[in-house]
Design a protein around this motif. Sequence first.
Motif: not given
Length: 252
Positions: A34-39
């Motif tokens: 799960v992408a965590c907001g940085f990319h």
Amino acid sequence: MTSIDLNADLGEGFGRWRLTDDEQLLTVVTSANVACGFHAGDPATMRRVCALAAERGVRIGAQVSYRDLAGFGRRAMDVPPAELAAEVAYQIGALEVFARAAGSRVSYVKPHGALYNRVVHDEVQAGAVVDGVLLADPTLPVLGLPGSRLLQLADKAGLPPVTEAFADRAYTDHGTLVPRGRSGAVLCDPEAVVERSLDLARSGQVTAQSGARIAVRARSLCLHGDTPGAVDLARRVRERLETSGVRVEAFV
């Protein structure tokens, strides 16, 4: 019976824009990066994907990245080690809130994009990622390429290393991924991806771009969620594996 985990990059949208079909891919994969907001990703997306993953019994992994929304985390960056370690821990912690709220937890960590490729060889950046994981949770497994500095340092630090292979990426003779900017770096023929998946699961080998056979022994197989027809392809891969006697299950 041979077994393998199927993972996919999920939650790679931002606000109203969505890139991956999270709902459908979560009916196929056993682990969700799960992408965590940085990319990519944002709090609402992270919460939604964690809830869906928990509901379907899919393991939740933190896909940590360089801070690069504009470049989707695929641009080379030089981040001071202490800063990178803090940012890795920050991303894991943010996702953990939503995983816990859904009745689950962050079960592993996987770097994304430029960071993933950098820590194959760069000991300083790999060490910073390991330090960030240790800061967040010293029991978390780390997913990466076999033989990478990241997995070597993770193992040394007591973090379980988990080897990974890619069904739709071309390999060099050294077992690394062909850079995306080069011709043929991404496999586009669905049948070729399906056959490669079965080959990796059964033999622990892959045919490199040069034609050479190389060892890539992996406990997890990545299926990219941002490629055209990703859901149908993922279903075909899982069906082929299972009908060929390969058990599909999470590695943790």
